[in-house]
Design an enzyme around this catalytic site. Structure first.
Site, short mmCIF file in Angstrom:
data_model
loop_
_atom_site.label_atom_id
_atom_site.label_comp_id
_atom_site.label_asym_id
_atom_site.label_seq_id
_atom_site.Cartn_x
_atom_site.Cartn_y
_atom_site.Cartn_z
N GLY A 50 45.32 30.42 31.29
CA GLY A 50 44.60 32.02 30.40
C GLY A 50 42.88 32.44 30.92
CE1 TYR A 51 40.66 29.81 33.71
CE2 TYR A 51 39.39 30.89 35.90
CZ TYR A 51 40.02 29.62 35.21
OH TYR A 51 39.65 28.58 35.77
CB SER A 52 43.27 38.12 33.18
OG SER A 52 43.19 37.39 34.34
CD GLU B 228 43.96 32.20 40.83
OE1 GLU B 228 42.99 31.90 39.64
OE2 GLU B 228 44.84 33.25 40.45
C1 LIG Z 1 50.67 37.82 40.00
C2 LIG Z 1 50.02 37.75 39.19
C3 LIG Z 1 49.32 37.08 38.68
C4 LIG Z 1 48.55 36.93 38.47
N1 LIG Z 1 48.03 35.37 37.03
C5 LIG Z 1 47.45 35.73 36.41
C6 LIG Z 1 47.40 34.53 35.72
O1 LIG Z 1 48.55 33.15 35.74
N2 LIG Z 1 46.80 33.96 34.54
C7 LIG Z 1 45.76 34.40 34.33
O2 LIG Z 1 44.77 34.25 33.73
N3 LIG Z 1 45.38 36.13 35.28
C8 LIG Z 1 46.50 36.52 36.57
N4 LIG Z 1 46.52 37.22 37.53
C9 LIG Z 1 45.38 38.76 36.69
C10 LIG Z 1 44.41 38.87 37.47
O3 LIG Z 1 43.30 37.80 37.66
C11 LIG Z 1 43.99 40.01 37.34
O4 LIG Z 1 44.50 41.45 37.88
C12 LIG Z 1 42.17 40.59 38.38
O5 LIG Z 1 41.35 39.29 38.09
C13 LIG Z 1 42.23 41.88 38.17
O6 LIG Z 1 41.40 41.82 37.20
P1 LIG Z 1 42.55 43.10 35.99
O7 LIG Z 1 43.19 43.34 36.61
O8 LIG Z 1 41.80 43.56 34.70
O9 LIG Z 1 42.13 44.51 36.92
P2 LIG Z 1 40.77 45.55 36.29
O10 LIG Z 1 39.46 44.11 36.61
O11 LIG Z 1 40.38 46.48 35.71
O12 LIG Z 1 40.51 45.45 38.00
C14 LIG Z 1 40.75 47.22 38.49
C15 LIG Z 1 40.50 47.74 39.11
O13 LIG Z 1 39.12 47.87 39.11
C16 LIG Z 1 38.26 47.60 40.72
N5 LIG Z 1 36.68 46.51 40.29
C17 LIG Z 1 37.33 46.36 39.00
N6 LIG Z 1 35.33 46.15 39.19
C18 LIG Z 1 34.68 46.02 40.32
C19 LIG Z 1 33.77 46.15 40.64
N7 LIG Z 1 32.67 45.33 40.00
N8 LIG Z 1 33.63 46.68 42.56
C20 LIG Z 1 34.41 47.43 42.84
N9 LIG Z 1 35.72 46.87 42.73
C21 LIG Z 1 35.89 46.85 40.75
C22 LIG Z 1 39.54 45.83 41.28
O14 LIG Z 1 39.52 45.81 42.52
C23 LIG Z 1 40.50 46.85 40.60
O15 LIG Z 1 41.38 47.89 41.61
C24 LIG Z 1 47.19 38.33 37.36
C25 LIG Z 1 47.51 39.23 37.99
C26 LIG Z 1 48.07 39.48 39.16
C27 LIG Z 1 48.92 40.40 40.52
#
Ligand SMILES: Cc1cc2nc3c(=O)[nH]c(=O)nc-3n(C[C@H](O)[C@H](O)[C@H](O)COP(=O)(O)OP(=O)(O)OC[C@H]3O[C@@H](n4cnc5c(N)ncnc54)[C@H](O)[C@@H]3O)c2cc1C
Length: 396
Positions: free
Chosen positions: A131-133, A248
């Site tokens: 539970g991070y995101s 991870e």
């Molecule tokens: C299959 C899968 C499993 C997952 N499982 C888990 C889980 O079990 N638990 C959990 O907590 N999370 C999980 N996640 C979440 C994952 O950690 C996040 O999706 C990831 O950290 C990106 O965050 P976001 O989706 O909010 O995208 P955002 O942070 O909104 O990013 C959107 C876009 O903007 C770009 N961006 C954002 N900030 C910057 C910056 N500073 N510079 C350049 N580009 C930038 C990103 O690269 C991306 O392309 C999972 C994700 C996937 C796809």
């Protein structure tokens, strides 16, 4: 004979005697054994293999034997992995607790927390989720808002997490929660363990482009969490979070290498779908070139990874280097998926039609699913930012 050579011979003999033939076939998703209270086995052989490995502590080869782990040193663990690969043995257990949470708990947990949770992970009795995101905190993880209020003898948790992989199947979740809304972002966060059966915890599955539904949005409404479920110091959860992310990313950096056996399929597939010339080579020179490049790249990645982790074990590598491998390896997996689709041609157009074989459908589904690899565990853009700043020390 050296002690390590002796260990290799004994390990090989044990694996040959104890790994059923059916468990030496390449693993398919439906036959993976996930831990948990509701654990099931796809076959009697799979159960036997799991139990034999568990009883030796080889579901977690390097974890201390006092908690049920194998107690192996890094060299022995490497040998076990090599011998399992050579025989084609399937991994006995899949578990987020095993890959990410356990190593962090071994480092930051209290004695009581380790005694409670580590043996259950090794024995596949408990399934964990992460539970991070949150809806507005992914890349900017430290912006998370799920709140845990200190109520004296317990915490009261309110908020929501998103993309929580398999939260609907998990027994417990480790969470980053805000415990001081007034402190600078990273300093007001704590690391809490929450039993998914606690009143006020609920999940809602999210469907993926591949048609699967592997993750959920998870809600916490007035969830009471005992104080003893805090890992690490109060308001210092960011330190635990970073340790866990290291594991991870390590896991994701070896994905290419884990798929090593599939590389053979790639060659066979190319020959079957594209045909061969009179010398037995893939007929289309452009595709032949792409297949060769991919095989060379993934072979080089596997070797680089191995070298890197040996150096890290000895404290001789810059700790952020695995980020480069996560970036390279996940990008290469996607390149391979594109290549596979190019090889399949029209047969790679769908996974819905009965006309397509199971293998063809799986290849297309993987192409869609593996897009997630450059997002999960931190997006590629974020990896590149950290590499630029921390590894290459470039100016901001
Ligand atoms: C299959 C899968 C499993 C997952 N499982 C888990 C889980 O079990 N638990 C959990 O907590 N999370 C999980 N996640 C979440 C994952 O950690 C996040 O999706 C990831 O950290 C990106 O965050 P976001 O989706 O909010 O995208 P955002 O942070 O909104 O990013 C959107 C876009 O903007 C770009 N961006 C954002 N900030 C910057 C910056 N500073 N510079 C350049 N580009 C930038 C990103 O690269 C991306 O392309 C999972 C994700 C996937 C796809």
């Amino acid at each position: 004979m050296s002690t390590l050579e002796q260990f290799r011979q004994q390990t090989r003999a044990w694996l040959e005697a104890n790994c059923p033939d059916s468990q030496r076939q390449p693993i398919v998703k439906e036959e993976q054994i996930w831990g948990g209270r509701r654990r099931t086995f796809p076959s009697a052989d799979a159960k036997l293999w799991f139990e034999r490995m568990r009883d030796r502590g080889w579901t977690a080869p390097e974890w201390p034997s006092e908690y049920g782990g194998g107690g192996l040193n890094p060299e022995q663990a490497q040998i076990l992995q090599e011998e399992m690969q050579a025989l084609g043995c399937r991994p006995p257990l899949y578990e987020i607790g095993l890959w990410m949470f356990g190593p962090a708990l071994l480092k930051f947990g209290t004695e009581a927390q380790k005694a409670e949770h580590i043996p259950k992970i090794v024995r596949g009795e408990i399934r964990w989720s992460q539970g991070y995101s949150e809806p507005a905190a992914g890349s900017d993880l430290a912006g998370l808002k799920t709140r845990a209020e200190d109520k004296g003898d317990h915490f009261l948790v309110n908020g929501t997490k998103i993309w929580t992989t398999q939260a609907d199947k998990a027994d417990w979740i480790f969470c980053l929660v805000r415990t001081d809304p007034n402190a600078p972002k990273q300093e007001g966060i704590s690391f809490l363990l929450i039993d998914m059966e606690t009143r006020g915890v609920s999940t809602s599955p999210i469907q993926l482009i591949s048609g699967e539904s592997e993750f959920c949005q998870t809600f916490f409404d007035d969830v009471v969490v005992p104080k003893e479920n805090l890992v690490g110091e109060f308001n210092q959860g960011w330190t635990v979070a970073k340790e866990l992310l290291k594991h991870e990313r390590k896991l994701m950096s070896i994905m290419g290498a884990m798929a090593e056996r599939e590389e053979e399929d790639l060659r066979h597939l190319a020959k079957r779908y594209i045909g061969v010339d009179e010398q037995g080579k893939i007929r289309d020179p452009i595709l032949r070139d792409r297949v060769t490049r991919h095989l060379m790249q993934s072979g080089a990645d596997a070797l680089t990874n191995k070298r890197l982790y040996q150096l890290l074990e000895q404290g001789q590598a810059e700790p952020n280097l695995p980020l480069i491998m996560k970036y390279v390896s996940t990008t290469e997996v996607q390149r391979k998926d594109e290549l596979l689709l190019a090889i399949l041609g029209n047969r790679g157009l769908s996974w819905h039609d009965d006309e397509f074989s199971d293998g063809e459908k799986r290849t297309v589904q993987n192409w869609a699913y593996n897009k997630a690899h450059t997002i999960a565990g931190g997006t590629s853009e974020i990896q590149l930012n950290i590499i630029a700043k921390r590894v290459l020390q470039l100016p901001g």
